[in-house]
Scaffold this active site. Structure first.
Site, PDB file in Angstrom:
ATOM      1  CG  PHE A 183      -1.917  -1.151   1.203  1.00 54.00           C
ATOM      2  CD1 PHE A 183      -3.175  -1.000   0.627  1.00 54.00           C
ATOM      3  CD2 PHE A 183      -1.580  -2.402   1.723  1.00 54.00           C
ATOM      4  CE1 PHE A 183      -4.082  -2.052   0.590  1.00 54.00           C
ATOM      5  CE2 PHE A 183      -2.476  -3.463   1.691  1.00 54.00           C
ATOM      6  CZ  PHE A 183      -3.726  -3.290   1.122  1.00 54.00           C
ATOM      7  N   GLY A 227       3.029   6.338   4.943  1.00 56.54           N
ATOM      8  CA  GLY A 227       2.129   6.228   6.081  1.00 56.54           C
ATOM      9  C   GLY A 227       2.339   7.353   7.089  1.00 56.54           C
ATOM     10  CB  VAL A 284       1.176   0.175   5.539  1.00 56.24           C
ATOM     11  CG1 VAL A 284       0.929   1.666   5.447  1.00 56.24           C
ATOM     12  CG2 VAL A 284      -0.129  -0.602   5.606  1.00 56.24           C
ATOM     13  CB  CYS A 285       4.928   2.797   1.993  1.00 54.72           C
ATOM     14  SG  CYS A 285       6.353   3.907   1.968  1.00 54.72           S
ATOM     15  CB  VAL A 286       7.614   3.128   7.131  1.00 51.44           C
ATOM     16  CG1 VAL A 286       8.856   3.202   6.266  1.00 51.44           C
ATOM     17  CG2 VAL A 286       7.808   3.923   8.411  1.00 51.44           C
TER      18      VAL A 286
END
Lengths: 119, 131, 102
Positions: free
Chosen positions: A39, A82, A77-79
């Site tokens: 994501f 995010g 989820v991309c840090v």
């Protein structure tokens, strides 16, 4: 076959996440493997467990969580994306994990196909 | 960082990655976040190329001044891509022409290809990431 | 194996499909999903462009998106194939890679 899926839009505003979900369900039904769902961009908002649509609407976040639980999906989820949007560990729905963009490149390397859902 | 281990661990699987940029900068975040993927991807020792078509060519326009819109000007990063061994930058000729731009208007040296040639190049990839 | 291209926006509204057609080559597959399904309808301003493309490319339309928008396969230009999500999966598997025109 191993599929990687990239979701680049958040829930509801665009159909991308719905399409990606339907694609994932169909791929699993055909016996394929989902190597990873990544994501990115506003797609990180799909992981927000505070998501609460009206009762007669689908809960996209919960759909992904349930699919992950049923098929042991790796949902990342991309840090960086995010953090930019306030998606942190404390509001992450079940089945989602926060990690780096390297996980997306890795999916490109390891999956047989990478399918992008965006707008 | 742990993200790069696959690239440094003698991974024999080298794939042709193409990043397709079709959106202008600043109006949406796609250009900036695509660039962030490219920079991480550079650590994986893959065969990386960047393509700019449609409004994506505006990402490379010289002279971007973003102070007054309150956003960071990330265009200098394109000039630094060489330091990451990313040297394959392609721009579609038709997209440039449609916008009245010439290669001199761009802030970094690129290879300008016609749609037909670029179409062939796109077919030769293994992984295409579009933003 | 050729390439599968996907596009999700109406060609009556944006130029994504035009760019996809300009940069793709004969023999490839193009899947129209989400709002792109409007592009395969007969009797719109985009019909001719799609009909022309269908001569040397395989054009697919995602049926669930078509039905959701109140249209039927009978209302599509000739030569396009309607697939469901399972068909979408098959197309991805059958092509060398997928390129999204988002």
């Amino acid at each position: 076959m191993k599929f990687g899926i990239l979701v680049n839009e958040g829930p509801y505003q665009h159909q991308a996440s719905d399409s990606a979900y339907q694609f994932a369900v169909a791929a699993l039904a055909k016996g394929h493997e989902i190597y990873r769902v990544f994501f990115y961009n506003d797609g990180v908002n799909n992981a927000n467990k505070l998501t609460e649509p009206p009762q007669d609407d689908r809960n996209i976040t919960r759909q992904w969580s349930a699919l992950a639980a049923a098929h042991n999906l790796d949902m990342v989820v991309c840090v960086a994306a995010g953090l930019r949007r306030g998606i942190k560990a404390e509001i992450l729905a079940p089945g989602f994990n926060i990690s780096g963009l390297g996980q997306l490149i890795q999916a490109g390397i390891e999956a047989d196909r990478l399918v992008v859902f965006g707008d | 960082m742990s993200d790069t281990q696959a690239g440094e661990g003698g991974n024999s699987k080298v794939r042709r990655f193409m990043f397709v940029n079709r959106k202008a900068p600043y109006g949406t975040i796609y250009a900036l976040e695509a660039l962030e993927v490219v920079l991480i991807g550079a650590a994986f020792d893959q065969d990386v190329s960047l393509v700019f078509v449609d409004d994506g060519v505006y990402q490379l326009k010289k002279g971007q001044q973003t102070k007054d819109i309150g956003q960071k000007n990330f265009s200098p990063t394109y000039r630094a891509l060489g330091d990451y061994d990313i040297e394959k930058l392609y721009v579609e000729r038709e997209s440039l022409q449609a916008r009245g731009l010439a290669p001199d208007d761009l802030l970094v040296p690129v290879r300008v290809l016609g749609s037909a040639e670029l179409g062939v190049l796109m077919e030769e990839q293994d992984v295409v990431l579009s933003f | 194996m050729t390439v599968l291209h996907t596009t999700n926006k109406s060609p009556l509204q944006t130029r994504d499909l035009q760019s996809c057609l300009r940069l793709t080559r004969p023999g490839c597959g193009i899947l129209l999903l989400e709002d792109a399904v409007y592009g395969a309808l007969k009797s719109t301003e985009a019909s001719e462009m799609l009909a022309e493309a269908a001569k040397d490319r395989r054009i697919y339309v995602l049926g669930p998106d078509l039905a959701a928008r109140g249209f039927t396969p009978e209302e599509l230009i000739a030569g396009v194939t309607v697939v469901d999500y399972g068909g979408f999966v098959d197309l991805v598997a059958e092509h060398h890679h997928v390129q999204a025109w988002v």
